[in-house]
Design a protein around this motif. Structure first.
Motif, PDB file in Angstrom:
ATOM      1  N   HIS A 181       0.461  -1.350   0.519  1.00 50.21           N
ATOM      2  CA  HIS A 181       0.173   0.119   0.019  1.00 50.21           C
ATOM      3  C   HIS A 181       0.834   1.086  -0.374  1.00 50.21           C
ATOM      4  N   LEU A 182       1.942   0.928   0.863  1.00 47.04           N
ATOM      5  CA  LEU A 182       2.484   2.624   1.074  1.00 47.04           C
ATOM      6  C   LEU A 182       3.813   2.873  -0.090  1.00 47.04           C
ATOM      7  N   LEU A 183       3.853   1.147  -0.915  1.00 46.82           N
ATOM      8  CA  LEU A 183       4.682   1.375  -2.080  1.00 46.82           C
ATOM      9  C   LEU A 183       3.892   2.632  -3.099  1.00 46.82           C
ATOM     10  N   GLY A 184       2.410   2.071  -3.397  1.00 48.14           N
ATOM     11  CA  GLY A 184       1.991   2.558  -4.609  1.00 48.14           C
ATOM     12  C   GLY A 184       1.495   4.398  -3.662  1.00 48.14           C
ATOM     13  N   GLU A 185       1.388   4.655  -2.680  1.00 48.19           N
ATOM     14  CA  GLU A 185       1.400   6.046  -2.347  1.00 48.19           C
ATOM     15  C   GLU A 185       2.655   6.673  -2.102  1.00 48.19           C
ATOM     16  N   MET A 186       3.826   5.999  -2.005  1.00 49.21           N
ATOM     17  CA  MET A 186       4.598   6.938  -2.674  1.00 49.21           C
ATOM     18  C   MET A 186       5.145   6.975  -4.011  1.00 49.21           C
ATOM     19  N   LEU A 187       4.990   6.466  -4.777  1.00 49.61           N
ATOM     20  CA  LEU A 187       4.860   6.384  -6.058  1.00 49.61           C
ATOM     21  C   LEU A 187       4.085   6.861  -6.256  1.00 49.61           C
ATOM     22  N   LYS A 188       2.384   7.625  -5.574  1.00 44.40           N
ATOM     23  CA  LYS A 188       1.727   8.495  -6.445  1.00 44.40           C
ATOM     24  C   LYS A 188       2.161  10.041  -5.860  1.00 44.40           C
ATOM     25  N   VAL A 189       2.742  10.170  -4.535  1.00 48.46           N
ATOM     26  CA  VAL A 189       4.025  11.521  -4.200  1.00 48.46           C
ATOM     27  C   VAL A 189       4.378  12.131  -5.069  1.00 48.46           C
ATOM     28  N   GLU A 190       5.874  10.863  -5.362  1.00 47.24           N
ATOM     29  CA  GLU A 190       6.903  11.341  -6.297  1.00 47.24           C
ATOM     30  C   GLU A 190       6.778  11.528  -7.366  1.00 47.24           C
ATOM     31  N   ALA A 191       6.001  11.017  -7.793  1.00 44.75           N
ATOM     32  CA  ALA A 191       5.729  10.931  -9.335  1.00 44.75           C
ATOM     33  C   ALA A 191       4.455  11.776  -9.955  1.00 44.75           C
ATOM     34  N   GLU A 192       3.564  12.522  -8.600  1.00 49.07           N
ATOM     35  CA  GLU A 192       2.664  13.266  -9.256  1.00 49.07           C
ATOM     36  C   GLU A 192       1.329  12.640  -9.898  1.00 49.07           C
ATOM     37  N   ILE A 193       0.956  11.303  -9.103  1.00 53.68           N
ATOM     38  CA  ILE A 193      -0.210  10.926 -10.202  1.00 53.68           C
ATOM     39  C   ILE A 193      -1.440  10.304  -8.996  1.00 53.68           C
ATOM     40  N   ARG A 194      -2.596  10.139  -9.566  1.00 50.11           N
ATOM     41  CA  ARG A 194      -3.669  10.315  -8.791  1.00 50.11           C
ATOM     42  C   ARG A 194      -4.335   8.480  -9.368  1.00 50.11           C
ATOM     43  N   ILE A 195      -3.734   8.014  -8.312  1.00 52.36           N
ATOM     44  CA  ILE A 195      -4.596   6.404  -8.492  1.00 52.36           C
ATOM     45  C   ILE A 195      -5.218   6.153  -7.785  1.00 52.36           C
TER      46      ILE A 195
END
Length: 317
Positions: free
Chosen positions: A159-173
């Motif tokens: 879960h948190l890897l997904g949240e990190m990717l969302k923050v760092e890559a500036e995406i919304r999934i």
């Protein structure tokens, strides 16, 4: 006289290290039997038992995302006969997930030795129109909140890897929590889920069979188990590097001489070919470190995961 006092002060710890262990050692695993933590604990326990000529007993105390077993070690006598084998997900993430933990992940433990690291893969199913991480990020930016990703549950590493990717890559999934990673992987394969982060050993067979595509690996370097898979950093998300570790802790106050002895023994075990082969089958890489390096790594990772937990807005009771 002063020299005698210094020698006398040093004597007990030296004797402790020389004589340790004089009886069975108990290793508590705060996760269920059969998982990676349990597998690593039993493997290292068997090796230590052979070296020490004493039984090393593995005791699984799962529950509350690792809190129950971890607390038992924090409250155990600091004599080296009760140790903890755990992983980054419990020791470094829980301080941010839980408002009130019955222990402090740094203050109440002596970091002894790291054992291994295991990366996670970002996978997509056949219906997801992305063959690279760059294509996935472009697709996500063009369709905010339309793509989703699965995890092993709220607050899990997945879960948190997904949240990190969302923050760092500036995406919304959109996050879709499951009761375990296998269910999420199954739904990616079945086309019911767009993507998921999964540990390399849990998903590499599906990647090799062509059931899912591995777009990127979470670690800072490519890994032997899937060398053709680029890192997330290579995909354009600068400095992304998550490679969860497994290691051994003791209660705070454990004799430095015992800490040093166990650390040295583990470092030698990590160099043995059969142990390296066991880790490789799990998609893991040996990680040797000094107790001081391990403490610094834990502190760094607590801060890293706190950022991800805050971004996700997760709190556990």
């Amino acid at each position: 006289m002063a020299g005698f006092a210094v020698a006398l002060a040093a004597w007990p710890s030296g004797i402790l290290a020389e004589d340790f262990p004089a009886r069975a050692v108990r290793i508590i695993v705060p996760q269920s039997a059969g998982g990676a933590t349990d597998t690593f604990a039993r493997a290292i326990g068997q090796k230590l038992s052979e070296r020490w000529k004493q039984p090393v007993v593995i005791e699984n105390r799962a529950g509350a995302a690792g809190v129950i077993g971890t607390e038992a070690v924090a409250k155990a006598p600091a004599d080296g006969y009760t140790l903890l084998v755990t992983y980054e997900g419990s020791q470094a993430i829980n301080p941010s997930l839980y408002e009130k933990l019955p222990f402090d992940s740094i203050r109440d433990f002596e970091p002894i030795a790291t054992i291994a690291v295991t990366p996670f893969l970002l996978i997509v199913g056949p219906q997801t129109k992305a063959n690279t991480l760059q294509e996935f990020l472009t697709l996500a930016r063009a369709n905010p909140d339309k793509l989703n990703y699965g995890s092993a549950g709220n607050g899990s590493v997945n879960h948190l890897l997904g949240e990190m990717l969302k923050v760092e890559a500036e995406i919304r999934i959109t996050h879709v929590p499951y009761k375990g990673a296998p269910q999420a992987i199954s739904d990616v394969i079945g086309g019911h889920l767009d993507s998921a982060f999964a540990s390399a050993p849990s998903v590499i067979a599906s990647v090799r069979q062509g059931l899912v595509r591995a777009l990127a690996v979470s670690s800072g370097r490519r890994v032997a188990i899937s060398p053709e898979t680029p890192t997330i950093a290579e995909g354009g998300v600068k400095d992304f590097d998550v490679n969860p570790w497994w290691g051994i802790f003791g209660p705070a106050g454990l004799s430095p001489s015992i800490v040093s002895k166990i650390n040295s023994d583990v470092a030698e075990i990590l160099q043995e070919l059969d142990f390296q082969e066991l880790l490789a089958k799990q998609g893991a890489t040996p990680l040797a470190s000094s107790p001081e390096e391990f403490r610094a790594l834990l502190a760094k990772d607590i801060a890293k995961w706190a950022k991800a937990v805050k971004a996700a807005g997760i709190k556990m009771n």
